[in-house]
Design a protein around this motif. Sequence first.
Motif, short mmCIF file in Angstrom:
data_model
loop_
_atom_site.label_atom_id
_atom_site.label_comp_id
_atom_site.label_asym_id
_atom_site.label_seq_id
_atom_site.Cartn_x
_atom_site.Cartn_y
_atom_site.Cartn_z
N SER A 255 12.55 -3.00 -8.05
CA SER A 255 13.44 -2.20 -7.20
C SER A 255 12.64 -1.49 -6.11
CB SER A 255 14.19 -1.17 -8.05
OG SER A 255 14.95 -1.80 -9.05
N ILE A 256 11.51 -0.88 -6.49
CA ILE A 256 10.68 -0.17 -5.52
C ILE A 256 10.12 -1.13 -4.48
CG2 ILE A 256 8.52 1.11 -5.24
CD1 ILE A 256 9.09 2.40 -7.97
N MET B 75 1.81 -1.21 3.85
CA MET B 75 2.90 -1.37 2.89
C MET B 75 2.36 -1.43 1.46
SD MET B 75 5.78 -4.39 2.69
CE MET B 75 4.59 -5.61 2.14
N VAL B 76 1.25 -2.16 1.30
CA VAL B 76 0.67 -2.28 -0.04
C VAL B 76 0.16 -0.91 -0.53
CG1 VAL B 76 -1.28 -3.24 -1.34
CG2 VAL B 76 0.09 -4.70 0.15
N ASN B 77 -0.43 -0.11 0.35
CA ASN B 77 -0.90 1.23 -0.04
C ASN B 77 0.26 2.12 -0.45
OD1 ASN B 77 -3.63 0.76 0.31
ND2 ASN B 77 -3.60 1.31 2.48
N GLY C 151 1.28 0.80 -3.73
CA GLY C 151 0.25 1.15 -4.70
C GLY C 151 0.32 2.60 -5.12
N ALA C 152 0.60 3.51 -4.17
CA ALA C 152 0.69 4.93 -4.50
C ALA C 152 1.79 5.19 -5.51
CB ALA C 152 0.92 5.74 -3.23
N ILE C 153 2.92 4.49 -5.34
CA ILE C 153 4.03 4.65 -6.29
C ILE C 153 3.68 3.99 -7.63
CG2 ILE C 153 6.46 4.14 -6.72
CD1 ILE C 153 6.88 4.22 -3.69
N PHE C 154 3.05 2.82 -7.52
CA PHE C 154 2.67 2.11 -8.75
C PHE C 154 1.60 2.87 -9.54
CE2 PHE C 154 4.06 -2.55 -7.93
CZ PHE C 154 5.35 -2.10 -7.71
#
Length: 355
Positions: free
Chosen positions: A152-153, A191-193, A196-199
């Motif tokens: 979802s994220i 976008m990946v960062n 990644g911050a949320i992950f």
Amino acid sequence: MAADEKTEKATPKRRRDERKKGHIFQSQDIVAVVSLLVLFNGLKYLAPFMYRSIRNGIGLFFSLAASAYPVNAENVGEMLSKGMILFIETVLPIAAISILAAAIATAAQTRLLFSMEAVKFKASKLNPLSGFKRMFSVRSVVDLLKALLKVSILTWIIFDVLKTRLHEFARLMDGSVMGAFHYLGSALTSMVNTVGAIFVLIAVFDYLYQWWEYEKDMKMSKQDVKEEYKQTEGDPQIKGMIRQKQRAMASRRMMQKVPDADVIVRNPTHYAVALSYHPDEDRAPRVVAKGADRIALKIIEIGEANGVAIMENRPLARGLYENAELDMEIPEEFYQTVAGVLAFVYNLKNKNKTT
């Protein structure tokens, strides 16, 4: 409360044993998010080098295809070697960075543990009932919720980026290939960062959950703790019997030295201390046997049977019993009193010899 209910925290021995078996807790989400962030941030610096390598490789192969380049074993081998070099220059650095990041993240959690027990074949893993239980366990539910949350994220972030930068992507058609490549790489890394911050937050939650589940699985019942204590410290009953036998053996060895004593100081039935003194060997009289109550009476009995001098001195007997160690010289505070006792005993022996 059931006797086999696991309510006790795992003992250090159980933790060591389970670690040897490879049973430790670690979060695969942490490994994944660290690898993801390191990989894409590494791409940010390797992208220009990779672009040049791919461009030169593609140009080389197109030029060979357009020319009358003879196809034979030697030329094919040369082309394969150049293709291998291109692969090493482009794919290998990325693979190495990803593997190294995953290895460091794993080692940080496992403290460099490597156990063959974890990879051994176990028939219990093929049990359909166990597999069914794992499928509907709390861990499976948590893993499913994490997967849905991640999807979802990720979907929301990709949609937001595309919606925000769609007009910027259209303008890339007017720029250079290198500029477009650089912009897309920068946008992808950004976008990946964000992802990644949320992950990272999800990974922290997963790590705490794995720790909680591990501690829950490691708990022991009171009976387990008792059994472990018996294994490490020995059965209390057996230990008691061993100590009793050791005391009996020590007592027999002590009694064997009583006939060689010079004097036994008694009080009159509670304490008895046998002393021996060899001026050539000892700096002071030495305690060869001592005991209280029943043992004291036994020392006196053996001494009388072997003609050892026995003197009643209540303060001295009690003081030697409490302060002097077996097979050790007497403390200095007793030197004067014991010297008087030995002098009396030696004088008595000399008189008996003369008569």
